[in-house]
Design a protein around this motif. Structure first.
Motif, PDB file in Angstrom:
ATOM      1  N   ASN A 180      -3.142 -21.656  -3.659  1.00  0.00           N
ATOM      2  CA  ASN A 180      -4.222 -22.294  -4.349  1.00  0.00           C
ATOM      3  C   ASN A 180      -5.862 -20.928  -3.478  1.00  0.00           C
ATOM      4  O   ASN A 180      -6.717 -20.740  -4.059  1.00  0.00           O
ATOM      5  N   VAL A 181      -5.131 -20.127  -2.836  1.00  0.00           N
ATOM      6  CA  VAL A 181      -5.817 -19.000  -1.912  1.00  0.00           C
ATOM      7  C   VAL A 181      -4.928 -17.630  -1.283  1.00  0.00           C
ATOM      8  O   VAL A 181      -6.169 -16.621  -1.582  1.00  0.00           O
ATOM      9  N   CYS A 182      -3.831 -17.788  -1.790  1.00  0.00           N
ATOM     10  CA  CYS A 182      -3.254 -16.770  -1.671  1.00  0.00           C
ATOM     11  C   CYS A 182      -2.027 -16.258  -2.467  1.00  0.00           C
ATOM     12  O   CYS A 182      -1.731 -17.117  -2.832  1.00  0.00           O
ATOM     13  N   GLY A 183      -0.994 -14.869  -2.424  1.00  0.00           N
ATOM     14  CA  GLY A 183      -0.167 -15.403  -3.349  1.00  0.00           C
ATOM     15  C   GLY A 183      -0.242 -14.593  -4.793  1.00  0.00           C
ATOM     16  O   GLY A 183       0.940 -14.012  -5.013  1.00  0.00           O
ATOM     17  N   LYS A 184      -1.004 -14.072  -4.849  1.00  0.00           N
ATOM     18  CA  LYS A 184      -1.085 -13.970  -6.321  1.00  0.00           C
ATOM     19  C   LYS A 184      -3.196 -13.078  -6.573  1.00  0.00           C
ATOM     20  O   LYS A 184      -3.976 -13.244  -5.655  1.00  0.00           O
ATOM     21  N   LEU A 185      -2.522 -12.216  -7.948  1.00  0.00           N
ATOM     22  CA  LEU A 185      -4.232 -11.477  -8.003  1.00  0.00           C
ATOM     23  C   LEU A 185      -4.380 -12.256  -9.713  1.00  0.00           C
ATOM     24  O   LEU A 185      -3.992 -12.287 -10.248  1.00  0.00           O
ATOM     25  N   HIS A 186      -5.772 -13.187  -8.762  1.00  0.00           N
ATOM     26  CA  HIS A 186      -6.045 -13.841  -9.951  1.00  0.00           C
ATOM     27  C   HIS A 186      -7.490 -14.304  -9.578  1.00  0.00           C
ATOM     28  O   HIS A 186      -8.258 -13.871  -8.710  1.00  0.00           O
ATOM     29  N   GLU A 187      -8.636 -14.640 -11.140  1.00  0.00           N
ATOM     30  CA  GLU A 187     -10.026 -14.237 -11.230  1.00  0.00           C
ATOM     31  C   GLU A 187     -10.511 -15.827  -9.618  1.00  0.00           C
ATOM     32  O   GLU A 187      -9.480 -16.552  -9.577  1.00  0.00           O
ATOM     33  N   GLY A 188     -10.922 -15.195  -8.515  1.00  0.00           N
ATOM     34  CA  GLY A 188     -11.775 -16.563  -7.698  1.00  0.00           C
ATOM     35  C   GLY A 188     -10.287 -15.894  -7.023  1.00  0.00           C
ATOM     36  O   GLY A 188     -11.593 -16.608  -5.444  1.00  0.00           O
ATOM     37  N   TYR A 189     -10.320 -15.234  -6.764  1.00  0.00           N
ATOM     38  CA  TYR A 189      -8.731 -15.028  -5.635  1.00  0.00           C
ATOM     39  C   TYR A 189      -9.680 -13.986  -4.524  1.00  0.00           C
ATOM     40  O   TYR A 189     -10.065 -13.232  -5.079  1.00  0.00           O
ATOM     41  N   ALA A 190      -9.678 -14.048  -3.361  1.00  0.00           N
ATOM     42  CA  ALA A 190      -9.766 -12.880  -2.504  1.00  0.00           C
ATOM     43  C   ALA A 190      -9.086 -11.580  -3.062  1.00  0.00           C
ATOM     44  O   ALA A 190      -8.053 -12.205  -3.280  1.00  0.00           O
ATOM     45  N   ALA A 191      -9.726 -10.425  -3.253  1.00  0.00           N
ATOM     46  CA  ALA A 191      -9.010  -9.069  -3.789  1.00  0.00           C
ATOM     47  C   ALA A 191      -8.196  -8.858  -2.536  1.00  0.00           C
ATOM     48  O   ALA A 191      -8.598  -7.712  -1.863  1.00  0.00           O
ATOM     49  N   ASP A 192      -7.264  -9.211  -2.362  1.00  0.00           N
ATOM     50  CA  ASP A 192      -6.023  -8.751  -0.806  1.00  0.00           C
ATOM     51  C   ASP A 192      -5.051  -8.582  -2.161  1.00  0.00           C
ATOM     52  O   ASP A 192      -4.394  -9.568  -2.372  1.00  0.00           O
ATOM     53  N   PHE A 193      -5.009  -7.167  -1.547  1.00  0.00           N
ATOM     54  CA  PHE A 193      -3.667  -6.282  -2.864  1.00  0.00           C
ATOM     55  C   PHE A 193      -2.574  -5.555  -1.799  1.00  0.00           C
ATOM     56  O   PHE A 193      -3.125  -4.814  -0.882  1.00  0.00           O
ATOM     57  N   ILE A 194      -1.831  -5.000  -2.728  1.00  0.00           N
ATOM     58  CA  ILE A 194      -1.257  -3.527  -1.710  1.00  0.00           C
ATOM     59  C   ILE A 194      -1.379  -2.719  -2.666  1.00  0.00           C
ATOM     60  O   ILE A 194      -1.444  -3.242  -4.152  1.00  0.00           O
ATOM     61  N   VAL A 195      -0.866  -1.694  -2.877  1.00  0.00           N
ATOM     62  CA  VAL A 195      -0.656  -0.598  -3.744  1.00  0.00           C
ATOM     63  C   VAL A 195       0.709  -0.226  -3.227  1.00  0.00           C
ATOM     64  O   VAL A 195       1.023   1.018  -1.952  1.00  0.00           O
ATOM     65  N   PHE A 196       1.473   0.458  -4.301  1.00  0.00           N
ATOM     66  CA  PHE A 196       2.747   1.032  -3.621  1.00  0.00           C
ATOM     67  C   PHE A 196       3.422   2.003  -4.750  1.00  0.00           C
ATOM     68  O   PHE A 196       2.074   1.733  -6.429  1.00  0.00           O
ATOM     69  N   ASP A 197       4.018   2.866  -4.502  1.00  0.00           N
ATOM     70  CA  ASP A 197       4.362   4.412  -6.006  1.00  0.00           C
ATOM     71  C   ASP A 197       5.346   4.233  -6.584  1.00  0.00           C
ATOM     72  O   ASP A 197       6.475   2.522  -6.234  1.00  0.00           O
ATOM     73  N   TYR A 198       6.320   4.735  -7.220  1.00  0.00           N
ATOM     74  CA  TYR A 198       7.153   4.462  -8.436  1.00  0.00           C
ATOM     75  C   TYR A 198       8.731   3.932  -7.412  1.00  0.00           C
ATOM     76  O   TYR A 198       9.704   3.191  -7.470  1.00  0.00           O
ATOM     77  N   ASP A 199       8.798   4.905  -6.528  1.00  0.00           N
ATOM     78  CA  ASP A 199       9.537   4.584  -5.182  1.00  0.00           C
ATOM     79  C   ASP A 199       9.735   2.986  -4.362  1.00  0.00           C
ATOM     80  O   ASP A 199      10.699   2.504  -3.847  1.00  0.00           O
ATOM     81  N   LEU A 200       8.605   2.711  -3.965  1.00  0.00           N
ATOM     82  CA  LEU A 200       8.640   1.297  -3.686  1.00  0.00           C
ATOM     83  C   LEU A 200       8.284   1.719  -2.326  1.00  0.00           C
ATOM     84  O   LEU A 200       8.532   0.830  -1.540  1.00  0.00           O
ATOM     85  N   ASP A 201       7.263   2.489  -2.289  1.00  0.00           N
ATOM     86  CA  ASP A 201       6.638   3.023  -0.725  1.00  0.00           C
ATOM     87  C   ASP A 201       5.161   2.758  -0.848  1.00  0.00           C
ATOM     88  O   ASP A 201       4.612   2.800  -1.958  1.00  0.00           O
ATOM     89  N   LEU A 202       5.074   1.549  -0.388  1.00  0.00           N
ATOM     90  CA  LEU A 202       3.611   1.072   0.610  1.00  0.00           C
ATOM     91  C   LEU A 202       2.914   2.478   0.581  1.00  0.00           C
ATOM     92  O   LEU A 202       2.722   2.995   1.350  1.00  0.00           O
ATOM     93  N   LYS A 203       1.602   2.435  -0.080  1.00  0.00           N
ATOM     94  CA  LYS A 203       0.992   3.432   0.234  1.00  0.00           C
ATOM     95  C   LYS A 203      -0.898   3.148   0.637  1.00  0.00           C
ATOM     96  O   LYS A 203      -1.532   3.226   1.063  1.00  0.00           O
ATOM     97  N   ALA A 204      -0.979   1.622   0.694  1.00  0.00           N
ATOM     98  CA  ALA A 204      -2.130   0.988   1.086  1.00  0.00           C
ATOM     99  C   ALA A 204      -2.485  -0.655   0.561  1.00  0.00           C
ATOM    100  O   ALA A 204      -2.013  -1.345   0.336  1.00  0.00           O
TER     101      ALA A 204
END
Length: 376
Positions: free
Chosen positions: A341-365
């Protein structure tokens, strides 16, 4: 604030060429309509990862109850793509466990990195035969009074505890723990199939690092592994390539469905550090060649796995696709302890806690509350 990505990975779909609106650190929604000003993030944007089983990182161990250590771990986890976690204890004396919980309770609100979403007590109600890197001197039948104390000492943070199903009084303990809002996991156990299933029927809902430190699958006694496969309880998996053969991990995923698999690290203090000598609790550990092993006997002693690596591994092993891998490292573990109910998904009303990764699945940010807090 508006963000664009090639793909946004939501809980039930992947949005292609969408924009995500964030206001005051909270997700407002997703749209195809191009805003006047936006930031392009990259190829994939996914929810921040959720590690529900982690003992330490960057040289710090939860059980040491060291001032400031929780914040070091919290900040270090950002480089792993983790934005929510459960600091995890080991089997030890009640006094040392009390001290560790008190320290977390004092400091969790002030961490600067990944958010503390609860506490996982890994023990002490285990079985000596499958002690792993846990201290058998402190193992016992479950004591509900201990759990009550730990909930109080931790400011109510304890929301997960692991026990062995064959100990005396297990079913009563599970029911009372659940009534107090604590999820019960099963592990470090020589339980029979029937004992493990009875524990699940009583309310246990997680198998701890499935395959590791538990009775295996045999055609005449399916054991703990068989019970993990046969029930709806969520199975933790350490997908570092050392704890579980990739084929075995794939078999478990096929048996249960990937919506019942939680990727975890079981990471110890040597995570993010160089090879060398470390401690897990009171046990000397040597870290080399991608593993952490007890100096005495050579048993695996937790891991040095980063959760972002587990995602990449299961995709590279061709036992899960990108969407499934992300869910197994975010939504499923969050669901397992009731924090979805507070984390684990990108959803309206949730904190904007997210990650960015590329097509090689390397974390960027990594982003917390819509702000970049780590970049590779």
């Amino acid at each position: 604030m508006f963000f664009k990505a090639d793909y946004f990975i939501l809980e039930d779909t992947m949005l292609e060429d969408y924009f995500m609106e964030v206001e005051d650190g909270v997700i407002v929604g997703f749209s195809k309509n191009e805003p006047g000003d936006y930031t392009y993030l990259g190829e994939f944007v996914a929810p921040g990862l959720v590690d529900t089983h982690i003992h330490g990182y960057h040289g710090k161990d939860i059980m040491k109850a060291e001032e400031g250590a929780l914040n070091v771990i919290s900040k270090g986890l950002l480089e792993c793509g983790v934005t929510s976690f459960l600091p995890t204890t080991l089997t030890d004396s009640k006094e040392k466990t009390d001290a560790a919980l008190k320290r977390v309770a004092e400091e969790y609100k002030d961490v600067e990195g990944a958010k503390v979403r609860g506490i996982f007590l890994e023990g002490p109600f285990f079985t000596e035969k499958y002690k792993g890197a846990q201290n058998p001197e402190h193992m016992s039948d479950p004591k509900i009074d201990y759990l009550k104390d730990w909930i109080e000492i931790s400011d109510g943070l304890v929301n997960k505890i692991a026990i062995a199903p064959e100990r005396d009084g297990v079913e009563d303990f599970i029911k009372k723990a659940n009534a107090m809002g604590v999820r019960v996991a099963l592990g470090h156990s020589d339980a029979t199939f029937d004992q493990a299933v009875a524990a699940v029927d009583a309310g246990a809902n997680i198998f701890v690092h499935t395959f590791n430190a538990m009775s295996g699958l045999h055609h005449r006694e399916p054991g703990m592994v068989g019970a993990a496969m046969a029930t709806d309880a969520i199975s933790e998996l350490i997908c570092d390539g050392h704890h579980v053969n990739p084929n075995a991990a794939g078999i478990l995923m096929n048996a249960k469905g990937r919506d019942k698999i939680a990727l975890i690290t079981d990471c110890m203090s040597a995570g993010g550090m160089a090879d060398g000598d470390y401690l897990l609790g009171d046990f000397p550990v040597i870290v080399k060649e991608g593993t952490a092993r007890l100096k005495d006997g050579g048993a695996l002693a937790g891991s040095i796995l980063k959760l972002k690596e587990a995602i990449k591994n299961v995709v590279d092993w061709e036992i899960a696709d990108i969407f499934e891998a992300i869910q197994m490292a975010s939504l499923v573990p969050a669901k397992s302890v009731g924090i979805d109910n507070v984390c684990g998904k990108l959803h309206e009303g949730y904190a904007a806690d997210f990650i960015v990764f590329d097509y090689d699945l390397d974390l960027k940010a990594t982003y917390l509350n819509g702000q970049e807090v780590y970049r590779k």
